[in-house]
Design a protein around this motif. Structure first.
Motif, mmCIF file in Angstrom:
data_model
loop_
_atom_site.group_PDB
_atom_site.id
_atom_site.type_symbol
_atom_site.label_atom_id
_atom_site.label_comp_id
_atom_site.label_asym_id
_atom_site.label_seq_id
_atom_site.Cartn_x
_atom_site.Cartn_y
_atom_site.Cartn_z
ATOM 1 N N UNK A 47 1.702 0.372 -7.235
ATOM 2 C CA UNK A 47 2.250 -0.053 -5.951
ATOM 3 C C UNK A 47 2.725 -1.497 -6.017
ATOM 4 N N UNK A 48 1.912 -2.375 -6.616
ATOM 5 C CA UNK A 48 2.294 -3.788 -6.722
ATOM 6 C C UNK A 48 3.560 -3.964 -7.562
ATOM 7 N N UNK A 49 3.663 -3.244 -8.668
ATOM 8 C CA UNK A 49 4.841 -3.365 -9.524
ATOM 9 C C UNK A 49 6.077 -2.808 -8.811
ATOM 10 N N UNK A 50 5.904 -1.737 -8.059
ATOM 11 C CA UNK A 50 7.026 -1.182 -7.293
ATOM 12 C C UNK A 50 7.489 -2.154 -6.213
ATOM 13 N N UNK A 51 6.549 -2.844 -5.583
ATOM 14 C CA UNK A 51 6.927 -3.863 -4.600
ATOM 15 C C UNK A 51 7.695 -5.001 -5.265
ATOM 16 N N UNK A 52 7.309 -5.346 -6.480
ATOM 17 C CA UNK A 52 8.062 -6.365 -7.222
ATOM 18 C C UNK A 52 9.484 -5.887 -7.483
ATOM 19 N N UNK A 53 9.644 -4.607 -7.782
ATOM 20 C CA UNK A 53 10.992 -4.055 -7.951
ATOM 21 C C UNK A 53 11.793 -4.142 -6.663
ATOM 22 N N UNK A 54 11.143 -3.901 -5.536
ATOM 23 C CA UNK A 54 11.838 -4.053 -4.244
ATOM 24 C C UNK A 54 12.271 -5.495 -4.029
ATOM 25 N N UNK A 55 11.427 -6.451 -4.426
ATOM 26 C CA UNK A 55 11.802 -7.855 -4.278
ATOM 27 C C UNK A 55 13.005 -8.195 -5.154
#
Length: 174
Positions: A47-55
């Motif tokens: 989830x954290x890495x996916x949020x980084x992708x969104x950023x």
């Protein structure tokens, strides 16, 4: 209705956003659904890495790097360290009722449909966003000019917390 979906998926940026959003939501759901703590930590890291992708898709590269370093890296390692330091007994959870997963799926699909309908019917203003030329430079100017005292206080607080953690770990070892 489906014309809007195909228009949305016509650019690579929108496809990347959609994939990262699905991974973030899926990781969060898996984190809540898993019963073993290590699996929960891995789902949380996803989830954290996916949020980084969104950023990254939103042109906030500095925030994406900080998201990976702090949350995906440090918090996940800290949680695994905490799991290793505590004693766990092999207690098995009672099996879920067979209709539990079906109800979860129906609820999630209903929520998705409700949100999708609300987004489709909303009248969002259109326009172009002018991102900053260099986000990292602007963040650095803010941190080291306007917010230098809170930044330094936070570094002292983290150092004291780190030293305290070492002292507590040494006492338990002895």
């Amino acid at each position: 209705m489906f014309g809007n979906i195909f228009d949305f998926l016509s650019s690579g940026e929108n496809i990347a956003f959609f994939i990262c959003a699905l991974l973030a939501i899926g990781g969060a759901i898996f984190m809540l659904s898993f019963t073993k703590v290590v699996h929960m930590v891995l789902a949380l890291a996803l989830t954290f890495i996916s949020l980084a992708g969104l950023y990254v898709v939103l042109d906030a590269e500095f925030v994406a790097v900080v998201q990976i370093l702090i949350y995906a890296g440090a918090v996940s390692i800290l949680m695994i360290f905490g799991i290793m330091m505590t004693k766990h007994q092999g207690e098995e959870e009672e099996p879920k009722r067979p209709w539990h997963n079906g109800l979860l799926f129906v609820g999630a699909a209903g929520l998705f449909g409700l949100i999708f309908y609300a987004i489709q019917k909303s009248d969002l203003p259109s326009g172009t966003m002018q991102p900053a030329q260099d986000n990292t430079l602007e963040i650095g100017k803010l941190i080291f000019n306007a917010h230098v005292i809170p930044f330094e206080l936070m570094s002292v607080l983290l150092t004291v917390a780190f030293i305290g953690a070492i002292i507590v770990a040494k006492r338990e070892e002895d």
